[in-house]
Design a protein around this motif. Structure first.
Motif, PDB file in Angstrom:
ATOM      1  N   GLY A   8       0.824  -1.208   0.000  1.00 32.20           N
ATOM      2  CA  GLY A   8       0.000   0.000   0.000  1.00 32.20           C
ATOM      3  C   GLY A   8       0.857   1.256   0.000  1.00 32.20           C
ATOM      4  O   GLY A   8       0.532   2.250  -0.653  1.00 32.20           O
ATOM      5  N   ALA A   9       1.980   1.205   0.729  1.00 29.61           N
ATOM      6  CA  ALA A   9       2.858   2.373   0.796  1.00 29.61           C
ATOM      7  C   ALA A   9       3.448   2.667  -0.579  1.00 29.61           C
ATOM      8  O   ALA A   9       3.547   3.827  -0.994  1.00 29.61           O
ATOM      9  N   ASP A  10       3.833   1.600  -1.310  1.00 31.24           N
ATOM     10  CA  ASP A  10       4.365   1.820  -2.659  1.00 31.24           C
ATOM     11  C   ASP A  10       3.274   2.348  -3.595  1.00 31.24           C
ATOM     12  O   ASP A  10       3.544   3.193  -4.452  1.00 31.24           O
ATOM     13  N   VAL A  11       2.059   1.820  -3.437  1.00 30.40           N
ATOM     14  CA  VAL A  11       0.947   2.320  -4.263  1.00 30.40           C
ATOM     15  C   VAL A  11       0.735   3.804  -3.969  1.00 30.40           C
ATOM     16  O   VAL A  11       0.624   4.629  -4.886  1.00 30.40           O
ATOM     17  N   LEU A  12       0.731   4.149  -2.693  1.00 29.04           N
ATOM     18  CA  LEU A  12       0.522   5.545  -2.300  1.00 29.04           C
ATOM     19  C   LEU A  12       1.621   6.438  -2.879  1.00 29.04           C
ATOM     20  O   LEU A  12       1.347   7.524  -3.406  1.00 29.04           O
ATOM     21  N   ALA A  13       2.861   5.944  -2.823  1.00 29.40           N
ATOM     22  CA  ALA A  13       3.994   6.740  -3.309  1.00 29.40           C
ATOM     23  C   ALA A  13       3.908   6.971  -4.822  1.00 29.40           C
ATOM     24  O   ALA A  13       4.426   7.963  -5.336  1.00 29.40           O
ATOM     25  N   SER A  14       3.254   6.037  -5.547  1.00 33.49           N
ATOM     26  CA  SER A  14       3.188   6.151  -7.006  1.00 33.49           C
ATOM     27  C   SER A  14       1.957   6.900  -7.474  1.00 33.49           C
ATOM     28  O   SER A  14       1.730   7.030  -8.679  1.00 33.49           O
ATOM     29  N   ARG A  15       1.150   7.332  -6.519  1.00 38.83           N
ATOM     30  CA  ARG A  15      -0.125   7.920  -6.898  1.00 38.83           C
ATOM     31  C   ARG A  15       0.076   9.368  -7.278  1.00 38.83           C
ATOM     32  O   ARG A  15       0.931  10.047  -6.728  1.00 38.83           O
ATOM     33  N   GLY A  18      -3.257   3.532 -12.477  1.00 39.74           N
ATOM     34  CA  GLY A  18      -1.910   3.902 -12.873  1.00 39.74           C
ATOM     35  C   GLY A  18      -0.893   3.579 -11.788  1.00 39.74           C
ATOM     36  O   GLY A  18       0.206   3.076 -12.058  1.00 39.74           O
ATOM     37  N   ALA A  19      -1.279   3.846 -10.535  1.00 37.21           N
ATOM     38  CA  ALA A  19      -0.361   3.593  -9.426  1.00 37.21           C
ATOM     39  C   ALA A  19      -0.087   2.094  -9.296  1.00 37.21           C
ATOM     40  O   ALA A  19       1.055   1.676  -9.070  1.00 37.21           O
ATOM     41  N   LEU A  20      -1.110   1.290  -9.478  1.00 38.17           N
ATOM     42  CA  LEU A  20      -0.927  -0.167  -9.380  1.00 38.17           C
ATOM     43  C   LEU A  20      -0.002  -0.656 -10.488  1.00 38.17           C
ATOM     44  O   LEU A  20       0.898  -1.470 -10.259  1.00 38.17           O
ATOM     45  N   GLU A  75       3.970  -2.774 -10.284  1.00 33.99           N
ATOM     46  CA  GLU A  75       3.866  -4.210 -10.587  1.00 33.99           C
ATOM     47  C   GLU A  75       5.207  -4.939 -10.501  1.00 33.99           C
ATOM     48  O   GLU A  75       5.280  -6.073 -10.058  1.00 33.99           O
ATOM     49  N   ASP A  76       6.277  -4.261 -10.961  1.00 32.53           N
ATOM     50  CA  ASP A  76       7.566  -4.953 -11.009  1.00 32.53           C
ATOM     51  C   ASP A  76       8.383  -4.794  -9.736  1.00 32.53           C
ATOM     52  O   ASP A  76       9.480  -5.333  -9.621  1.00 32.53           O
ATOM     53  N   LEU A  77       7.850  -4.063  -8.771  1.00 32.48           N
ATOM     54  CA  LEU A  77       8.548  -3.957  -7.480  1.00 32.48           C
ATOM     55  C   LEU A  77       8.255  -5.205  -6.656  1.00 32.48           C
ATOM     56  O   LEU A  77       7.261  -5.896  -6.871  1.00 32.48           O
ATOM     57  N   ASP A  78       9.141  -5.450  -5.686  1.00 31.77           N
ATOM     58  CA  ASP A  78       8.878  -6.486  -4.688  1.00 31.77           C
ATOM     59  C   ASP A  78       8.725  -5.760  -3.354  1.00 31.77           C
ATOM     60  O   ASP A  78       9.663  -5.644  -2.586  1.00 31.77           O
ATOM     61  N   SER A  79       7.522  -5.244  -3.125  1.00 38.65           N
ATOM     62  CA  SER A  79       7.321  -4.327  -2.000  1.00 38.65           C
ATOM     63  C   SER A  79       7.684  -4.957  -0.662  1.00 38.65           C
ATOM     64  O   SER A  79       8.268  -4.316   0.195  1.00 38.65           O
ATOM     65  N   ASP A  80       7.312  -6.226  -0.470  1.00 36.88           N
ATOM     66  CA  ASP A  80       7.553  -6.837   0.842  1.00 36.88           C
ATOM     67  C   ASP A  80       8.885  -7.592   0.911  1.00 36.88           C
ATOM     68  O   ASP A  80       9.214  -8.192   1.922  1.00 36.88           O
ATOM     69  N   ASN A 120       5.347  -7.814  -7.067  1.00 37.05           N
ATOM     70  CA  ASN A 120       3.945  -7.587  -6.708  1.00 37.05           C
ATOM     71  C   ASN A 120       3.011  -8.262  -7.704  1.00 37.05           C
ATOM     72  O   ASN A 120       2.024  -8.896  -7.314  1.00 37.05           O
ATOM     73  N   LEU A 121       3.331  -8.137  -8.999  1.00 34.86           N
ATOM     74  CA  LEU A 121       2.445  -8.724 -10.003  1.00 34.86           C
ATOM     75  C   LEU A 121       2.433 -10.251  -9.884  1.00 34.86           C
ATOM     76  O   LEU A 121       1.373 -10.880  -9.938  1.00 34.86           O
ATOM     77  N   GLU A 122       3.619 -10.851  -9.680  1.00 34.19           N
ATOM     78  CA  GLU A 122       3.659 -12.308  -9.501  1.00 34.19           C
ATOM     79  C   GLU A 122       2.789 -12.721  -8.314  1.00 34.19           C
ATOM     80  O   GLU A 122       2.043 -13.697  -8.379  1.00 34.19           O
ATOM     81  N   GLU A 123       2.887 -11.972  -7.234  1.00 28.33           N
ATOM     82  CA  GLU A 123       2.122 -12.319  -6.042  1.00 28.33           C
ATOM     83  C   GLU A 123       0.619 -12.178  -6.285  1.00 28.33           C
ATOM     84  O   GLU A 123      -0.164 -13.036  -5.875  1.00 28.33           O
ATOM     85  N   LEU A 124       0.232 -11.095  -6.981  1.00 28.26           N
ATOM     86  CA  LEU A 124      -1.202 -10.909  -7.244  1.00 28.26           C
ATOM     87  C   LEU A 124      -1.727 -12.052  -8.102  1.00 28.26           C
ATOM     88  O   LEU A 124      -2.824 -12.561  -7.875  1.00 28.26           O
TER      89      LEU A 124
END
Ligand SMILES: [Ca+2]
Ligand SMILES: [Ca+2]
Length: 490
Positions: free
Chosen positions: A66-73, A84-86, A90-95, A101-105
């Protein structure tokens, strides 16, 4: 892209929300639906709506994703910016668990939780699917559906069968017709939905009787019947002298006599007022309107939130306390009983829960001025009879609250010849979350664990195929034993 019925519903509701334009003012959480508009086919959205915990720890606190999504918004509104933020994250590994992130989703693990990763950390898995082994499937089938290990002779006979698949399915049919499956396995699966407590089932009816609930549950899930009767049945079920389950139409009186002893309830009423099924059939909705369910969950509550939440978690798989299954309604919660549910953070859940609850408020629970004789019955004037402060009662009568399920309105009481709750149950029984929840329950019993990311294609095919099974659990079970998840040793 496969857009499902639930999402057709939700999209209508979301559009309505935006038109009202008051989203910001009220701060109603739209994150789950906006997310699923971007990713309708990922496991978190398929037959479900994403949980708030996808992006938050406890809202409004963000998790790593969520923090990465917020930062990209950007600077537009949340709903406009989210897609757009999502995409940008996608290519980050936030955790930091090694999967993007996309692989996890796509796998169905949480991109904001490092402990949720597939394959699990430390597991020996190679990720390679294990093949289907017919003998293993046969052994597992006997344990899961007959409650006993296959004997040496049975395994030997199976091993020499000309057509192992036919032999497996024939043996499965026998297990599904067994007393074990109907009278032990299915009741065990019903426990957390019925939540029995001691003292019932005797001639002295202290409480309502939950045996009826177990019998209806087992009946609806056997005999090639339609499992939607869990929510739709307007009949009840009794055990006859031979122990078979028999459908009963009409109401059921509390027992008057057992083994020559006259039955009473705890108030010395003879015959007792509790222990039957007094609800008029047109107001019934299967398991969620039995006398026991209403007694046990509603008790004396005017707003039976616990009853609605229990129905939602038991039959639609959404645990509101874990921030799952949110379909917030803009004008809610009205806080009609003045419990303070409109405050932060209460509204985050109660803007979904309260509008889902009104429909249950016309059914008498376990206390009240006319307890116990009214327990388990329906009344459009319960709010007048239950002894509310005059202004609360007046507010209810002047503007009767509208019930919602999945963000869509239900009829008001008296608008149809049944009830808002019957409409609630019909919508629930027709939904994908119902299919997914039922199939998950049977899958978990059969395989001995819930579906994992490795099973997601098979699991999705299983629950999407339930309508083609006529919602019969037997036909579903025959499909389950053919899956790799079932027949592949792990
Ligand atoms: Ca990750
Ligand atoms: Ca993760």
């Amino acid at each position: 892209m496969r857009r499902n019925a639930l999402w057709a519903l939700a999209a209508v509701a979301a559009a309505g929300t935006l038109l009202l334009g008051s989203e910001k003012a009220y701060g109603r959480p739209t994150g789950p639906r906006a997310f699923c508009d971007s990713y309708p086919d990922v496991p978190a959205c398929s037959g479900a709506v994403a949980a708030c915990t996808l992006c938050h720890t406890a809202p409004p606190q963000q998790n790593a994703f969520g923090a990465d999504v917020l930062a990209s918004r950007g600077s537009a509104s949340f709903e406009e910016d989210l897609a757009g933020a999502l995409a940008a994250v996608e290519d980050l590994d936030s955790d930091g668990d090694g999967k993007t992130n996309l692989e996890e989703l796509q796998l169905g693990t949480a991109p904001g939780d490092a402990l949720d990763v597939w394959p699990p950390h430390g597991a020996e898995r190679t990720g390679e699917p294990v093949g289907y082994d017919p003998v293993f499937a046969f052994r597992r089938m006997k344990t899961a559906f007959c409650g006993a290990s296959a004997t040496y002779d049975e395994v030997r006979a199976f091993g020499s069968a000309a057509d192992p698949s036919a032999a497996l399915h024939e043996a499965l049919s026998a297990c599904l017709a067994s007393r074990y499956w109907r009278d032990e396995a299915l009741p065990r699966l019903a426990d957390d939905k019925i939540r029995p407590i001691g003292g019932a089932g005797t001639c002295i009816s202290y409480y309502a009787n939950f045996e009826h609930d177990y019998d209806l549950f087992s009946f609806a899930l056997t005999g090639d019947r339609d499992a939607r009767d869990l929510l739709l049945a307007q009949y009840h079920v009794r055990r006859d002298a031979a122990g078979d389950l028999v459908r009963i139409d009409g109401t059921i009186d509390a027992p008057t006599e057992v083994a020559g002893i006259q039955c009473r309830d705890r108030y010395q009423n003879a015959p007792p007022k509790l222990g039957g099924q007094p609800l008029a059939p047109q107001y019934r909705a299967g398991m969620i309107t039995t006398q026991w369910f209403l007694w046990r969950n509603t008790m004396g509550a005017f707003m039976p939130r616990g009853t609605a939440a229990q129905a939602y978690r038991s039959y639609l798989g959404f645990e509101l306390s874990s921030l799952e299954g949110m379909f917030p309604i803009e004008s809610e919660p009205r806080d009609i009983d003045r419990k303070g549910v409109g405050a932060a953070p209460c509204y985050q859940c109660h803007s979904t829960l309260d509008p889902m609850t009104y429909a249950f408020a016309y059914y008498w629970g376990g206390t009240g001025s006319n307890y116990p004789q009214a327990t388990g019955t329906y009344s459009t004037t319960r709010h007048q009879q239950i002894g509310l402060p005059a202004d609360v009662e007046a507010a209810w009568a002047a503007d009767p609250p509208r019930s919602y399920l999945f963000g869509e309105p239900l009829p008001l009481e008296g608008e149809t010849d049944s009830s808002a709750l019957v409409a609630w149950a019909e919508r629930a029984a027709a939904s994908e979350p119902f299919q997914k929840t039922l199939v998950s329950m049977i899958f978990t019993e059969a395989v001995g664990r819930p579906p994992s990311p490795a099973d997601s294609a098979e699991f999705e095919a299983l629950w999407r195929g339930l309508p083609d099974d006529g919602y019969a659990v037997e036909r579903l079970a025959h499909r389950i034993v053919d899956t790799r998840a079932f027949g592949g040793p792990e």
